[in-house]
Scaffold this active site. Structure first.
Site, PDB file in Angstrom:
ATOM      1  N   HIS A  78       0.833  -1.199   0.000  1.00  0.00           N
ATOM      2  CA  HIS A  78       0.000   0.000   0.000  1.00  0.00           C
ATOM      3  C   HIS A  78       0.875   1.259   0.000  1.00  0.00           C
ATOM      4  CE1 HIS A  78      -3.193   2.818   0.934  1.00  0.00           C
ATOM      5  NE2 HIS A  78      -2.528   3.206   2.005  1.00  0.00           N
ATOM      6  N   GLN A  80       3.850   1.663  -1.255  1.00  0.00           N
ATOM      7  CA  GLN A  80       4.431   1.840  -2.584  1.00  0.00           C
ATOM      8  C   GLN A  80       3.379   2.371  -3.564  1.00  0.00           C
ATOM      9  OE1 GLN A  80       7.748   1.358  -3.704  1.00  0.00           O
ATOM     10  NE2 GLN A  80       7.981   1.465  -1.491  1.00  0.00           N
ATOM     11  N   HIS A  82       0.787   4.147  -2.744  1.00  0.00           N
ATOM     12  CA  HIS A  82       0.544   5.529  -2.333  1.00  0.00           C
ATOM     13  C   HIS A  82       1.606   6.458  -2.928  1.00  0.00           C
ATOM     14  CE1 HIS A  82      -2.071   7.744   0.375  1.00  0.00           C
ATOM     15  NE2 HIS A  82      -1.035   8.409   0.852  1.00  0.00           N
TER      16      HIS A  82
END
Length: 109
Positions: A78, A80, A82
């Site tokens: 998550h 990465q 984001h």
């Protein structure tokens, strides 16, 4: 089983990525009102946040490249995701600011 990725590193990616995206959005809003100085400041702030996020990401890449086996969690994935969304959004914000400049008759730097 590998070493679990440090939660502080993961949260750094999420926080700095989120800050970058927020600053990029604020740059667009500033450009909508012809406040191009503020738009430039916000894009610069987004860039600084992305640099901080890249430092966190680089530390993870360095660990893995040096042979450490890392266990990847859903939260790490998550973070990465984001970061990549923040990078894309920042790039698009720059283009949108340029469009508003052009519409306002301001020369593009």
């Amino acid at each position: 089983m590998g070493q679990t990725i440090n939660i502080e590193t993961i949260m750094g990616l999420i926080i700095h990525g989120g800050n970058a995206k927020s600053d990029a959005m604020e740059a667009i809003h500033a450009a909508k009102t012809d406040n191009f100085a503020l738009a430039a400041e916000k894009l610069d702030a987004a860039d600084k946040s992305l640099v901080e996020a890249h430092h966190a990401q680089t530390s993870l890449l360095t660990q893995e490249a040096s042979g450490e086996e890392l266990t990847v969690s859903l939260l790490a994935v998550h973070s990465q995701d984001h970061l990549m969304n923040a990078i894309t959004f920042r790039d698009m914000a720059s283009e949108v600011v340029d469009v508003y400049k052009k519409l306002a008759g301001v020369s593009l730097d």
